[in-house]
Design an enzyme around this catalytic site. Structure first.
Site, mmCIF file in Angstrom:
data_model
loop_
_atom_site.group_PDB
_atom_site.id
_atom_site.type_symbol
_atom_site.label_atom_id
_atom_site.label_comp_id
_atom_site.label_asym_id
_atom_site.label_seq_id
_atom_site.Cartn_x
_atom_site.Cartn_y
_atom_site.Cartn_z
ATOM 1 N N TYR A 188 -15.882 -36.683 -28.755
ATOM 2 C CA TYR A 188 -14.607 -36.162 -29.251
ATOM 3 C C TYR A 188 -14.485 -34.685 -28.863
ATOM 4 O O TYR A 188 -15.436 -33.906 -29.030
ATOM 5 C CB TYR A 188 -14.529 -36.284 -30.786
ATOM 6 C CG TYR A 188 -13.262 -35.667 -31.326
ATOM 7 C CD1 TYR A 188 -12.123 -36.445 -31.500
ATOM 8 C CD2 TYR A 188 -13.189 -34.304 -31.620
ATOM 9 C CE1 TYR A 188 -10.944 -35.879 -31.958
ATOM 10 C CE2 TYR A 188 -12.017 -33.731 -32.064
ATOM 11 C CZ TYR A 188 -10.899 -34.516 -32.230
ATOM 12 O OH TYR A 188 -9.733 -33.954 -32.667
ATOM 13 N N GLU B 126 -6.074 -32.807 -27.527
ATOM 14 C CA GLU B 126 -7.148 -33.653 -28.039
ATOM 15 C C GLU B 126 -7.551 -34.665 -26.983
ATOM 16 O O GLU B 126 -6.707 -35.387 -26.468
ATOM 17 C CB GLU B 126 -6.697 -34.378 -29.309
ATOM 18 C CG GLU B 126 -7.815 -35.178 -29.955
ATOM 19 C CD GLU B 126 -7.330 -36.003 -31.147
ATOM 20 O OE1 GLU B 126 -7.688 -35.681 -32.290
ATOM 21 O OE2 GLU B 126 -6.584 -36.971 -30.917
#
Ligand code: ADP
Ligand code: MG
Length: 397
Positions: free
Chosen positions: A109, A197
């Site tokens: 992530y 992101e």
């Protein structure tokens, strides 16, 4: 403003971020054609909707031949994709993205957000990829890496290296990860993005690659980036909010049942607070702006009433540039055309207030009047409670 995954990938690729080969499609035929164009023998068909969590909701399909690509796309088009992030209404799929499937060794992530506390861009990363950041924070908080960027110098290579090492990126790929991290930051900074992101960022045999990408932009800076502003996709936005914006009103739909019509964003916020303080829940934020004409007030009423959850309305006007008599006329016009069957509380103050009150009184409409904001909020909540009790069928003894 949100954009689609394929748009974010195209932007980030321009900043040197590696992404899989892919192509956009508006029909199943086109999707199959894209697969042929991309080459290889495995593809992923991905619904392009402004929400995450598509994988678990059937919006990301792995395919082994062109027929499967066709079928997966066919299945997705026109579908209302409901994910755990989209809200119960979901988002309708009008475009799909076809991408070469990547052999994944590890999912990571990587996020760039504005941290209000430090007033800086913060990089948040975790080696526990493939899950949402909220779940990582809840279940595996010890894997979280946080790194704050000093705005005077921007993201530094040593800082990106630290993040890469912290994520356990294999030595031979660290340099690639560093340029990916720096590229994301550069894109965020130069384009006035609020957020970038990459979830997941994956490690492959060859290096690192962004398999998913999300970017959101600061609406107030869009005028500086016309090419970004063009990426807006209204089909993915709350239609009530878009309709309001097109009519010069700022509207945000909420889940309570007291509809608010207010002039000025600050007063609208204060009104919502006061409703909560009085024990109610606002159904919306609505700023009708300065110099609101009767016509605009009437539009505001229609907008608020189009929400089925609204069980009472509170109009709160503190008129400086606005004129209470115009607002009063707007209320009368709106109610004459479309009578409302819920209690209506009106508080007027400021310019031409006497005339405004006279117009409301003369109209003979069943309006509950209030003099102060606190009084208005209390009366709205009280009227709503009484009204709901009245309408509820009485229990049989
Ligand atoms: P979402 O976050 O909306 O669920 P993602 O783009 O993150 O959508 O896709 C979900 C999962 O599907 C990823 O975590 C990854 O495991 C897999 N995936 C996505 N794109 C590819 C790709 N090009 N090749 C292989 N797997 C992929
Ligand atoms: Mg994702």
């Amino acid at each position: 403003m949100d954009i689609h995954e394929y748009q974010a990938k195209e932007i980030l690729a321009g900043y040197g971020v590696p992404v899989p080969r892919g192509g956009l499609a508006y029909s199943p035929e086109q999707a199959a054609y894209r697969a042929r164009e991309i080459g290889g023998n495995k593809w992923v068909v991905k619904a392009q909707v402004h929400t995450g969590g598509r994988g678990k909701a059937g919006g990301v399909k792995l395919c082994g031949n062109e027929h499967e690509v066709y079928d997966a796309a066919d299945e997705m088009f026109g579908k209302r994709l409901v994910t755990h992030q989209s809200g119960p209404e979901g988002k309708i799929v009008y475009r799909v993205y076809v991408e070469g499937a990547v052999h994944i060794l590890k999912e990571i992530y990587l996020g760039f957000v504005l941290d209000r506390k430090t007033e800086r861009v913060m990089v948040v990363a975790s080696a526990a990829g493939g899950m949402e950041i909220e779940d990582i924070a809840a279940d595996k908080p010890d894997t979280l890496i946080r790194s704050v960027v000093e705005p005077a110098v921007g993201m530094q290579a040593f800082q990106a290296r630290e993040i890469a090492f912290g994520l356990g990126i294999p030595g031979e790929h660290v340099q690639k990860a560093v340029s990916l991290i720096m590229g994301c930051y550069k894109a965020l900074e130069s384009l006035d993005a609020n957020m970038v992101e990459i979830n997941p960022l994956v490690i492959t045999e060859e290096g690192v690659i962004a398999l998913d990408a999300k970017m959101t932009f600061d609406d107030n800076a869009l005028f500086r980036h016309p090419s970004i502003a063009e990426l807006r996709d209204k089909s993915q936005e709350d239609s009530r909010e878009t309709r309001a914006a097109d009519r010069g009103l700022s509207y945000v739909g909420l889940t309570g049942n007291i509809g608010c019509i207010v002039n000025g964003a600050g007063l609208a916020m204060a009104t919502m607070d006061m409703i909560k303080l009085a024990g109610g829940e606002p159904a919306n934020f609505l700023d009708i702006g300065g110099g609101a004409t009767p016509d605009r007030v009437a539009k505001a009423f229609r907008l608020v009433m189009s929400d089925d959850n609204v069980q009472a309305i509170l109009v709160n006007i503190f008129a400086g540039i606005n004129r209470c008599d115009w607002v009063a006329e707007g209320i009368v016009q709106a109610l004459e055309k479309n009578p409302v069957h819920v209690p209506l509380v009106v508080r007027l103050a400021g310019t031409h207030v006497e005339e405004g009150r006279r117009i409301l009184a003369r109209s003979g409409l069943p309006i509950i009047r209030a003099n102060t904001l606190a009084e208005a909020a209390e009366r709205a909540v009280q009227a709503w409670k009484n009204d709901v009790n009245l309408k509820q069928p009485k229990a049989v003894a």
